[in-house]
Design an enzyme around this catalytic site. Sequence first.
Site, PDB file in Angstrom:
ATOM      1  N   ASN A 266       0.834  -1.202   0.000  1.00 39.54           N
ATOM      2  CA  ASN A 266       0.000   0.000   0.000  1.00 39.54           C
ATOM      3  C   ASN A 266       0.868   1.250   0.000  1.00 39.54           C
ATOM      4  O   ASN A 266       1.950   1.288   0.596  1.00 39.54           O
ATOM      5  CB  ASN A 266      -1.012  -0.002   1.152  1.00 39.54           C
ATOM      6  CG  ASN A 266      -0.405  -0.164   2.524  1.00 39.54           C
ATOM      7  OD1 ASN A 266       0.640  -0.781   2.688  1.00 39.54           O
ATOM      8  ND2 ASN A 266      -1.063   0.395   3.526  1.00 39.54           N
TER       9      ASN A 266
ATOM     10  N   GLU B  92       0.277   5.265   0.651  1.00 42.60           N
ATOM     11  CA  GLU B  92      -0.675   6.304   1.077  1.00 42.60           C
ATOM     12  C   GLU B  92      -0.240   7.675   0.562  1.00 42.60           C
ATOM     13  O   GLU B  92       0.820   7.830  -0.060  1.00 42.60           O
ATOM     14  CB  GLU B  92      -0.789   6.270   2.608  1.00 42.60           C
ATOM     15  CG  GLU B  92      -1.328   4.929   3.080  1.00 42.60           C
ATOM     16  CD  GLU B  92      -1.567   4.842   4.577  1.00 42.60           C
ATOM     17  OE1 GLU B  92      -1.070   5.704   5.330  1.00 42.60           O
ATOM     18  OE2 GLU B  92      -2.261   3.896   4.994  1.00 42.60           O
TER      19      GLU B  92
ATOM     20  N   CYS C 143      -4.183   0.533  -2.444  1.00 43.01           N
ATOM     21  CA  CYS C 143      -3.982  -0.704  -1.688  1.00 43.01           C
ATOM     22  C   CYS C 143      -2.892  -1.581  -2.307  1.00 43.01           C
ATOM     23  O   CYS C 143      -2.592  -1.487  -3.509  1.00 43.01           O
ATOM     24  CB  CYS C 143      -5.272  -1.520  -1.654  1.00 43.01           C
ATOM     25  SG  CYS C 143      -6.605  -0.768  -0.719  1.00 43.01           S
TER      26      CYS C 143
ATOM     27  N   GLU D  53      -3.049  -4.785  -2.935  1.00 45.25           N
ATOM     28  CA  GLU D  53      -3.545  -5.749  -3.918  1.00 45.25           C
ATOM     29  C   GLU D  53      -3.567  -5.139  -5.314  1.00 45.25           C
ATOM     30  O   GLU D  53      -3.206  -5.773  -6.306  1.00 45.25           O
ATOM     31  CB  GLU D  53      -4.961  -6.209  -3.556  1.00 45.25           C
ATOM     32  CG  GLU D  53      -5.067  -6.975  -2.242  1.00 45.25           C
ATOM     33  CD  GLU D  53      -5.322  -6.076  -1.036  1.00 45.25           C
ATOM     34  OE1 GLU D  53      -4.807  -4.930  -1.006  1.00 45.25           O
ATOM     35  OE2 GLU D  53      -6.039  -6.517  -0.126  1.00 45.25           O
TER      36      GLU D  53
ATOM     37  N   CYS E  96     -10.070  -5.234   0.579  1.00 47.13           N
ATOM     38  CA  CYS E  96     -11.214  -4.320   0.655  1.00 47.13           C
ATOM     39  C   CYS E  96     -12.143  -4.541  -0.544  1.00 47.13           C
ATOM     40  O   CYS E  96     -11.809  -5.263  -1.494  1.00 47.13           O
ATOM     41  CB  CYS E  96     -10.728  -2.869   0.695  1.00 47.13           C
ATOM     42  SG  CYS E  96     -10.223  -2.208  -0.909  1.00 47.13           S
TER      43      CYS E  96
ATOM     44  N   CYS F 110     -10.723  -3.654  -3.975  1.00 48.00           N
ATOM     45  CA  CYS F 110      -9.730  -4.630  -4.443  1.00 48.00           C
ATOM     46  C   CYS F 110     -10.388  -5.929  -4.887  1.00 48.00           C
ATOM     47  O   CYS F 110      -9.955  -6.553  -5.863  1.00 48.00           O
ATOM     48  CB  CYS F 110      -8.685  -4.882  -3.357  1.00 48.00           C
ATOM     49  SG  CYS F 110      -7.558  -3.481  -3.174  1.00 48.00           S
TER      50      CYS F 110
HETATM   51  N1  THU Z   1      -5.264  -1.499   2.599  1.00 50.96           N
HETATM   52  C1  THU Z   1      -4.715  -2.318   1.659  1.00 50.96           C
HETATM   53  O1  THU Z   1      -3.594  -2.109   1.191  1.00 50.96           O
HETATM   54  N2  THU Z   1      -5.471  -3.360   1.223  1.00 50.96           N
HETATM   55  C2  THU Z   1      -6.727  -3.646   1.660  1.00 50.96           C
HETATM   56  O2  THU Z   1      -7.378  -4.501   1.092  1.00 50.96           O
HETATM   57  C3  THU Z   1      -7.252  -2.944   2.824  1.00 50.96           C
HETATM   58  C4  THU Z   1      -6.582  -1.668   3.171  1.00 50.96           C
HETATM   59  C5  THU Z   1      -4.484  -0.333   3.034  1.00 50.96           C
HETATM   60  C6  THU Z   1      -5.053   0.980   2.594  1.00 50.96           C
HETATM   61  C7  THU Z   1      -4.484   1.916   3.621  1.00 50.96           C
HETATM   62  O3  THU Z   1      -3.212   2.346   3.198  1.00 50.96           O
HETATM   63  C8  THU Z   1      -4.326   1.069   4.873  1.00 50.96           C
HETATM   64  O4  THU Z   1      -4.415  -0.279   4.432  1.00 50.96           O
HETATM   65  C9  THU Z   1      -5.379   1.315   5.933  1.00 50.96           C
HETATM   66  O5  THU Z   1      -6.652   1.249   5.398  1.00 50.96           O
END
Ligand code: THU
Length: 152
Positions: free
Chosen positions: A55, A57, A66, A68, A106, A109
Amino acid sequence: MSDFKSRNNTLDETEVQTLIRTAMSVRDKAYAPYSEFKVGAAILCSDGRVFSGCNVENAAYGAGICAERGAGMQALASGSQEFTAIAVVGWKDDTDEGDRGLSYPCGICRQFLNEFTDGSLRVYVARSPSDYDENDLASLLPHSFGPKNLED
Ligand code: THU
């Protein structure tokens, strides 16, 4: 990387563990200064290649992406469009090993992954190479909308 003999969704235990280890390793690269929740993902494609992502940000929170989808982007940019399996690992660094929950993909994804598989995609959500849940995407995204809906 092309060290997977599996070309379909029947991975052996060693391959599952390798996929999870790859996800754990790329998780270290996550850029998550805001949530401090680092995620790593590794996707096995039908050509035996594995692609990983973390991920990333952003100060403008909605611009983050994310793990994935990061892994999927790598696969697509390298010419692999058919996903066979994915391993996902995620937790906060300050979490005790025993307290790490499983971090499922999520909703966005799940929908993204659905574009590049027939629903039999194996999804390994892991805390460690020996501690994981296994699902197929169809069970995580029932009644999905996908490319077939747009066929003539
Ligand atoms: N996140 C992912 O990378 N994948 C997911 O399927 C769920 C959430 C990340 C997004 C964000 O940077 C952090 O987790 C908190 O939500």
